[in-house]
Write a protein that holds these residues in place. Structure first.
Motif, PDB file in Angstrom:
ATOM      1  N   LEU A   1       0.928   9.965  -4.716  1.00 14.26           N
ATOM      2  CA  LEU A   1       0.401   8.621  -4.457  1.00 14.26           C
ATOM      3  C   LEU A   1       1.115   7.576  -5.325  1.00 14.26           C
ATOM      4  O   LEU A   1       1.506   6.512  -4.825  1.00 14.26           O
ATOM      5  N   VAL A   2       1.319   7.901  -6.595  1.00 11.35           N
ATOM      6  CA  VAL A   2       2.029   6.960  -7.478  1.00 11.35           C
ATOM      7  C   VAL A   2       3.440   6.709  -6.946  1.00 11.35           C
ATOM      8  O   VAL A   2       3.934   5.582  -6.948  1.00 11.35           O
ATOM      9  N   GLY A   3       4.077   7.758  -6.442  1.00 12.37           N
ATOM     10  CA  GLY A   3       5.428   7.603  -5.891  1.00 12.37           C
ATOM     11  C   GLY A   3       5.439   6.715  -4.656  1.00 12.37           C
ATOM     12  O   GLY A   3       6.330   5.882  -4.481  1.00 12.37           O
ATOM     13  N   ALA A   4       4.443   6.872  -3.786  1.00 13.68           N
ATOM     14  CA  ALA A   4       4.369   6.023  -2.587  1.00 13.68           C
ATOM     15  C   ALA A   4       4.136   4.564  -2.990  1.00 13.68           C
ATOM     16  O   ALA A   4       4.734   3.640  -2.415  1.00 13.68           O
ATOM     17  N   ILE A   5       3.291   4.347  -3.980  1.00 12.09           N
ATOM     18  CA  ILE A   5       3.051   2.988  -4.497  1.00 12.09           C
ATOM     19  C   ILE A   5       4.362   2.399  -5.037  1.00 12.09           C
ATOM     20  O   ILE A   5       4.769   1.283  -4.682  1.00 12.09           O
ATOM     21  N   ALA A   6       5.016   3.174  -5.901  1.00  4.69           N
ATOM     22  CA  ALA A   6       6.249   2.679  -6.530  1.00  4.69           C
ATOM     23  C   ALA A   6       7.331   2.422  -5.488  1.00  4.69           C
ATOM     24  O   ALA A   6       8.119   1.485  -5.608  1.00  4.69           O
ATOM     25  N   TRP A   7       7.353   3.248  -4.446  1.00  7.89           N
ATOM     26  CA  TRP A   7       8.364   3.084  -3.396  1.00  7.89           C
ATOM     27  C   TRP A   7       8.046   1.841  -2.550  1.00  7.89           C
ATOM     28  O   TRP A   7       8.959   1.100  -2.153  1.00  7.89           O
ATOM     29  N   ALA A   8       6.775   1.599  -2.288  1.00  7.25           N
ATOM     30  CA  ALA A   8       6.383   0.376  -1.549  1.00  7.25           C
ATOM     31  C   ALA A   8       6.811  -0.854  -2.340  1.00  7.25           C
ATOM     32  O   ALA A   8       7.369  -1.811  -1.781  1.00  7.25           O
TER      33      ALA A   8
ATOM     34  N   ASP B   1       1.007  -6.015   3.629  1.00  9.63           N
ATOM     35  CA  ASP B   1       2.333  -6.637   3.776  1.00  9.63           C
ATOM     36  C   ASP B   1       3.463  -5.612   3.798  1.00  9.63           C
ATOM     37  O   ASP B   1       4.600  -5.957   4.107  1.00  9.63           O
ATOM     38  N   GLY B   2       3.162  -4.377   3.431  1.00  9.93           N
ATOM     39  CA  GLY B   2       4.211  -3.351   3.418  1.00  9.93           C
ATOM     40  C   GLY B   2       3.605  -2.025   3.017  1.00  9.93           C
ATOM     41  O   GLY B   2       2.744  -1.961   2.137  1.00  9.93           O
ATOM     42  N   LEU B   3       4.048  -0.961   3.689  1.00 11.46           N
ATOM     43  CA  LEU B   3       3.478   0.363   3.452  1.00 11.46           C
ATOM     44  C   LEU B   3       4.591   1.374   3.196  1.00 11.46           C
ATOM     45  O   LEU B   3       5.584   1.408   3.924  1.00 11.46           O
ATOM     46  N   ALA B   4       4.395   2.206   2.172  1.00  9.24           N
ATOM     47  CA  ALA B   4       5.271   3.371   1.970  1.00  9.24           C
ATOM     48  C   ALA B   4       4.396   4.615   2.063  1.00  9.24           C
ATOM     49  O   ALA B   4       3.293   4.650   1.505  1.00  9.24           O
ATOM     50  N   ILE B   5       4.887   5.619   2.762  1.00 11.10           N
ATOM     51  CA  ILE B   5       4.107   6.850   2.952  1.00 11.10           C
ATOM     52  C   ILE B   5       4.976   8.080   2.677  1.00 11.10           C
ATOM     53  O   ILE B   5       6.105   8.169   3.156  1.00 11.10           O
ATOM     54  N   GLY B   6       4.422   8.990   1.894  1.00  8.84           N
ATOM     55  CA  GLY B   6       5.085  10.269   1.636  1.00  8.84           C
ATOM     56  C   GLY B   6       4.554  11.310   2.608  1.00  8.84           C
ATOM     57  O   GLY B   6       3.344  11.444   2.786  1.00  8.84           O
TER      58      GLY B   6
ATOM     59  N   VAL C   1       7.115  -0.658   7.378  1.00  7.91           N
ATOM     60  CA  VAL C   1       6.727   0.664   6.863  1.00  7.91           C
ATOM     61  C   VAL C   1       7.990   1.425   6.458  1.00  7.91           C
ATOM     62  O   VAL C   1       9.011   1.331   7.146  1.00  7.91           O
ATOM     63  N   VAL C   2       7.927   2.144   5.347  1.00 14.48           N
ATOM     64  CA  VAL C   2       8.976   3.108   5.016  1.00 14.48           C
ATOM     65  C   VAL C   2       8.333   4.482   4.853  1.00 14.48           C
ATOM     66  O   VAL C   2       7.221   4.597   4.314  1.00 14.48           O
TER      67      VAL C   2
ATOM     68  N   ILE D   1       0.842  -1.207   0.000  1.00 15.24           N
ATOM     69  CA  ILE D   1       0.000   0.000   0.000  1.00 15.24           C
ATOM     70  C   ILE D   1       0.877   1.257   0.000  1.00 15.24           C
ATOM     71  O   ILE D   1       1.926   1.298   0.656  1.00 15.24           O
ATOM     72  N   GLY D   2       0.438   2.242  -0.754  1.00 15.88           N
ATOM     73  CA  GLY D   2       1.096   3.545  -0.757  1.00 15.88           C
ATOM     74  C   GLY D   2       0.153   4.584  -0.175  1.00 15.88           C
ATOM     75  O   GLY D   2      -1.063   4.517  -0.385  1.00 15.88           O
ATOM     76  N   VAL D   3       0.722   5.537   0.572  1.00 17.38           N
ATOM     77  CA  VAL D   3      -0.081   6.617   1.162  1.00 17.38           C
ATOM     78  C   VAL D   3       0.567   7.963   0.839  1.00 17.38           C
ATOM     79  O   VAL D   3       1.779   8.128   0.968  1.00 17.38           O
ATOM     80  N   ASP D   4      -0.265   8.898   0.400  1.00 16.54           N
ATOM     81  CA  ASP D   4       0.174  10.273   0.205  1.00 16.54           C
ATOM     82  C   ASP D   4      -0.474  11.103   1.314  1.00 16.54           C
ATOM     83  O   ASP D   4      -1.691  11.310   1.304  1.00 16.54           O
ATOM     84  N   LEU D   5       0.339  11.524   2.269  1.00 11.75           N
ATOM     85  CA  LEU D   5      -0.168  12.333   3.381  1.00 11.75           C
ATOM     86  C   LEU D   5       0.056  13.805   3.060  1.00 11.75           C
ATOM     87  O   LEU D   5       1.200  14.253   2.931  1.00 11.75           O
TER      88      LEU D   5
END
Ligand SMILES: [Zn+2]
Length: 313
Positions: free
Chosen positions: A300-307, A61-66, A104-105, A6-10
């Motif tokens: 959001l696309v960046g958080a997805i790609a980073w995850a 299974d893994g989260l990246a958040i900006g 999480v990253v 999952i990617g999150v754009d905060l």
């Protein structure tokens, strides 16, 4: 995707989350208003809700958040976030990992927007790419030799490069940095200062408190001389900074995103003209200077790609 990533754009006003469906693609996004005024605990709780809703019946299974602020991507600590009151030394990665029970990253939002543009936007196919986002402030990201470059912490603060010691200070108090000359805030500030000194302009009818870069852009589009000059000065500072970056990094592409690019040629024409004032001919010949392509989706696309980059392994 075999793993549920999952990617999150905060952002300061909205939280968006989505499940990765490919290297830089995602399923439908879910949204929450950011309870910014309630402080970091409430904001992180809203992020957790958003992630759970995006995951549906699955387990993340893994989260990246900006996150919009200076932070350390290695330790996952957010030093501060100008649009999120009360954020000071927040251990965002560890708090989210504990509450969600998954790795999480965290990364800076501009870094991830730049990573998105490199993976799926204006910089795709390059190995050396510079991203600049110009709106209220100026942020950026560097992809060098095919990797998002963080230096010993979080590199890419292009907005705070020096452009001239006599330029106004940015919001961080740096005298003469790029953000103080070329951001939306700087454009509004320069217009206000010119009006105060008695310059004639259609902007004189606007309440100074409501005078923003968009108002200056509209006046410039309608032919107002002062507004055009203010925009051209900002664009020239941006162009000179890009010239310096071309000399320093020899990128194949520099992409400019953020709200200011809606000004189109009002920004791009004087910016392009100013780049060769500093750039050497050869690296400039090999570099495309273009508008970013992903717009407000980049975060959001960046958080997805980073995850996917961090956890798909
Ligand atoms: Zn600065």
């Amino acid at each position: 995707m075999t793993r549920l990533l999952i990617g999150v754009d905060l952002g300061g006003t909205n939280i968006r989350a989505a499940v990765a469906t490919g290297e830089a693609t995602h399923g439908p996004s879910v949204h929450r208003a950011t309870p910014a005024a309630e402080g970091p605990d409430a904001v992180l709780a809203a992020v957790v809700d958003c992630v759970r809703e995006a995951a549906g019946k699955g387990r993340c299974d893994g989260l990246a958040i900006g996150i919009p602020g200076p932070l350390d991507p290695v330790t996952g600590v957010v030093y501060e976030a100008p649009n999120l009151p009360g954020w000071h030394e927040v251990h965002a990665r560890d708090v989210l990992a504990e509450r969600l029970g998954c790795p999480v990253v965290v990364h800076n939002d501009a870094s991830l927007a730049g990573f998105a543009e490199w993976m799926a936007g204006a910089g795709r196919g390059t190995r050396h790419f510079v991203f600049i986002t110009a709106s209220t402030g100026i942020g950026g990201a560097l992809v060098l030799d095919g990797k998002l470059f963080d230096g010993a912490g979080r590199a890419g603060e292009i907005g705070h490069m020096p452009v001239g010691h006599d330029a106004p200070a940015c919001a961080q108090g740096h005298p003469g940095c790029l953000e103080g000359s070329a951001s939306g805030t700087a454009i509004a500030h320069a217009a206000r200062a010119a009006l105060k000194s008695g310059a004639a302009s259609s902007l004189a009818g606007i309440d100074p408190a409501a005078l923003d870069a968009h108002a200056v852009q509209q006046a410039a589009d309608a032919g107002d001389e002062l507004a055009r000059r203010v925009f051209a000065d900002a664009a020239r500072a941006l162009g000179r900074a890009i010239g310096g970056l071309v000399n320093e990094l020899a990128p194949e592409c520099v992409a400019i995103g953020g709200g200011l690019i809606n000004a189109g040629e009002l920004l791009f024409a004087p910016m392009r003209e100013a780049i060769p004032e500093l750039a050497f001919v050869e690296p400039l010949k090999r570099c495309r200077i273009v508008a970013a392509e992903l717009g407000t989706d980049a975060g959001l696309v960046g958080a997805i790609a980073w995850a996917v980059r961090c956890f798909a392994g």
